[in-house]
Design an enzyme around this catalytic site. Structure first.
Site, PDB file in Angstrom:
ATOM      1  N   LYS A 171       4.050 -13.123  -2.039  1.00 24.55           N
ATOM      2  CA  LYS A 171       4.445 -11.677  -3.035  1.00 24.55           C
ATOM      3  C   LYS A 171       5.827 -12.524  -2.497  1.00 24.55           C
ATOM      4  CE  LYS A 171       2.049  -8.231  -1.257  1.00 24.55           C
ATOM      5  NZ  LYS A 171       2.163  -7.152  -2.183  1.00 24.55           N
ATOM      6  N   ARG A 194      -9.488  -5.674  -1.727  1.00 25.32           N
ATOM      7  CA  ARG A 194     -10.712  -5.207  -2.413  1.00 25.32           C
ATOM      8  C   ARG A 194     -11.653  -5.620  -2.078  1.00 25.32           C
ATOM      9  NH1 ARG A 194      -7.366  -5.804  -7.967  1.00 25.32           N
ATOM     10  NH2 ARG A 194      -6.305  -5.185  -6.766  1.00 25.32           N
TER      11      ARG A 194
HETATM   12  N1  BES Z   1      -1.341  -3.857  -0.793  1.00 22.89           N
HETATM   13  C1  BES Z   1      -0.598  -4.467  -1.869  1.00 22.89           C
HETATM   14  C2  BES Z   1      -0.717  -2.997  -2.632  1.00 22.89           C
HETATM   15  C3  BES Z   1       0.649  -2.529  -2.408  1.00 22.89           C
HETATM   16  C4  BES Z   1       1.976  -2.114  -3.204  1.00 22.89           C
HETATM   17  C5  BES Z   1       0.771  -1.299  -0.686  1.00 22.89           C
HETATM   18  C6  BES Z   1       3.502  -1.924  -2.504  1.00 22.89           C
HETATM   19  C7  BES Z   1       2.144  -0.638  -1.084  1.00 22.89           C
HETATM   20  C8  BES Z   1       2.890  -0.515  -1.616  1.00 22.89           C
HETATM   21  C9  BES Z   1      -2.237  -5.229  -2.468  1.00 22.89           C
HETATM   22  O1  BES Z   1      -3.042  -5.774  -1.675  1.00 22.89           O
HETATM   23  C10 BES Z   1      -1.496  -6.263  -3.099  1.00 22.89           C
HETATM   24  O2  BES Z   1      -1.093  -7.074  -3.304  1.00 22.89           O
HETATM   25  N2  BES Z   1      -2.117  -5.176  -4.735  1.00 22.89           N
HETATM   26  C11 BES Z   1      -1.559  -6.432  -5.879  1.00 22.89           C
HETATM   27  C12 BES Z   1      -2.746  -6.066  -7.142  1.00 22.89           C
HETATM   28  C13 BES Z   1      -2.781  -7.997  -8.120  1.00 22.89           C
HETATM   29  C14 BES Z   1      -2.756  -8.327  -7.132  1.00 22.89           C
HETATM   30  C15 BES Z   1      -3.943  -6.740  -8.299  1.00 22.89           C
HETATM   31  C16 BES Z   1      -0.807  -5.112  -6.664  1.00 22.89           C
HETATM   32  O3  BES Z   1      -0.602  -3.908  -7.023  1.00 22.89           O
HETATM   33  O4  BES Z   1       0.423  -5.849  -7.159  1.00 22.89           O
HETATM   34 MN    MN Z   2      -2.189  -7.719  -1.650  1.00 17.45          MN
END
Ligand code: BES
Ligand code: MN
Ligand code: ZN
Length: 504
Positions: free
Chosen positions: A284, A358
């Protein structure tokens, strides 16, 4: 520690650090003047008080007929919606906290008419007050040593607050019962907030398992903790894949609550327990990455919920399942393009290692369905940033394969104040997570990120009836500057307890 009790003592004679007198907008004018006069208070104060929900005006009675040193006028707004009562109790708690008073008396003599106005019972309103007061007085200071900031040290040693709900004799029993329930739920919410507020350095997967065990001991649930070896033996390929880059072993924790009566249903609660989500190799951006300590908000909520359910002795069998790990990049981490085999045998192409929630939920959902034959399965997860784009920070997105069940979840959201909004599980979206090489792909491309995540989870529920997935990415954590207090909210505990309390 917080204690909430009910009393029928007269407002004039009761001794306390703070006496809270609530007013609805409709009470202002003559009625309010009379009340203040009867207590020997300056009616001038009413010029500065509009009784908006959560508004509070502090008075220091000089020549008052009261035994209390301070009086707080508290606004109830129109007093026809539960959220206004919640706001009022939170505001009262915040004042009590900053004034460092030991005992607060809240005049709830009008509780029967308030209850009537919101269409609930007096006991329910007392429960709401109690919960909201505990929430408002919550502090997370266990990581403050007080070495640099003596004030913070003082805060840490702050006196415990006692809230007394003042009611008429006829309501005493109901209000006591409401306060008892509210204390249980409030403590469960605080537990969930503590877990979310602990950063990755202080709460690993093993830490989650330990916290769950402690909670189970307190509430009388049974705890089973699976360690890495057992997780390997069971073939939880999703959890193991996410854990590959980590120096901390994964855990899979199961808490079970058996009611003292024949259960009316068996409900499984599954919570995402990613103690820190760096994204893994699909790392990230660093901006805001620290907030990914909240990525076990689902786990915190289901641990808190089962603790409350057990202490309330609800007539249901409840099982909480928590897959836990952090998601880190490393030479041994899983990489984009990898194909993994999950607990169910379904293979997954990992297009993006940041779609890790997931993967661990896939294993836990399949395990829950297979081992417990539940009547309903609900998973809670901080699953997608897309859900924040769709619904913002105060509302969760949810999915269900059953309309009636979905209706109940929606209603529980409205009653508890933890609002949820349903999204579709239409087949069109399944197209987006097809893989060329495996059974399914872990991401779905650009659009509808919250829906494709839900469609992915659905594949691991094996036709389970009454399945619901609640994406709490937005409301699980409140950032600096978004209003409200910083940190974990415990979102989901009240929603689940409300849902399970009304189960038939
Ligand atoms: N933990 C994150 C989602 C999240 C984002 C939670 C902001 C709380 C605040 C999750 O694991 C994630 O990174 N999701 C990705 C999915 C994508 C890679 C398909 C996302 O939301 O960008
Ligand atoms: Mn994630
Ligand atoms: Zn995540």
């Amino acid at each position: 520690m917080m204690k909430v009790t009910a009393t029928k003592s007269s407002l004039k004679t009761v001794r306390c650090g703070l006496l809270a007198i609530p007013f609805a907008t409709g009470d202002l004018g003559k009625e309010a003047r009379n009340t203040l006069e009867a207590f020997g208070l300056e009616t001038q104060a009413l010029k500065d008080f509009k009784a908006k929900a959560g508004e509070a005006l502090l008075l220091y009675p000089s020549d008052s007929k009261l035994k209390s040193r301070r009086v707080l006028l508290v606004g109830l707004g129109e007093a026809d919606d539960i959220s206004e009562f919640r706001k009022a109790a939170r505001a009262l708690a915040a004042r009590a906290k900053s004034l460092e008073v030991g005992t607060v008396v809240f005049d709830c003599s009008a509780i029967p008419s308030w209850a009537k106005a919101v269409g609930e019972k007096a006991a329910f309103l007392a429960e709401v007050f109690t919960e909201a007061f505990i929430a408002g007085s919550y502090v997370f200071d266990r990581l403050k040593s007080g070495k640099l900031d003596k004030e913070k040290k003082k805060e840490k040693d702050a006196v415990s607050v006692e809230l007394k709900l003042r009611v008429n004799a006829g309501n005493l029993k109901d209000v006591k019962e409401g306060a008892r329930r509210g204390s249980i739920v409030g403590e469960a919410v605080s537990l969930a907030r503590d877990l979310v507020n602990l950063p990755g350095s202080h709460l690993t997967a093993e830490g989650i398992a330990e916290a769950a065990r402690r909670s189970a001991r307190k509430s009388g649930c049974t705890a089973t903790i699976f360690d890495r070896k057992q997780i390997e033996k069971m073939g939880m390929g999703g959890l193991l894949a996410v854990n590959k880059g980590s120096h901390n072993p994964p855990t899979f924790t199961v808490l079970e609550y058996e009611p003292p009566v024949k259960p009316v249903a068996t409900v499984a609660l599954v919570g995402k327990g990613v103690t820190f989500d760096s994204g893994g190799i699909s790392i990230k951006p660093s901006q805001g990455m620290d907030e990914m300590k909240c990525d076990m908000g689902g786990a915190a909520a289901v641990i808190g919920a089962i603790e409350a359910v057990a202490r309330l002795e609800l007539p249901l069998r409840v099982i909480t399942l928590v897959p836990a790990t952090d998601n880190m990049p490393d030479g041994s981490a899983q990489t984009p393009g990898d194909v993994i085999t999950t607990y169910s045998g379904i293979t997954v192409e990992v297009g993006n290692t940041d779609a890790e929630g997931r993967l661990i939920l896939a294993d836990a959902l399949a395990y829950a369905v297979k081992h417990y034959k539940p009547d309903a399965v609900i998973d809670l997860a901080t699953l997608t940033g897309a859900c924040i784009v769709a619904l913002g920070y105060s509302v969760a997105g949810f999915f269900s394969n059953d309309d009636q069940f979905a209706g109940k979840i929606y209603e529980a959201g409205q009653r508890s104040g933890e609002k949820v909004w349903r999204m579709p599980l239409w087949e069109e979206y399944a197209e987006l997570i097809k893989s060329e090489v495996a059974d399914v792909h872990n991401t779905g491309g650009k659009g509808a990120g919250t829906v494709t995540a839900a469609k992915f989870l659905e594949k691991f529920t094996d036709g389970q009836e009454n399945w619901a997935h609640i994406d709490i990415a937005g409301p699980a954590f409140s950032s600096k500057g978004t209003g409200g207090s910083y940190g974990g909210t415990g979102f989901g505990v009240r929603l689940l307890v409300d849902l399970l309390s009304g189960w038939e």
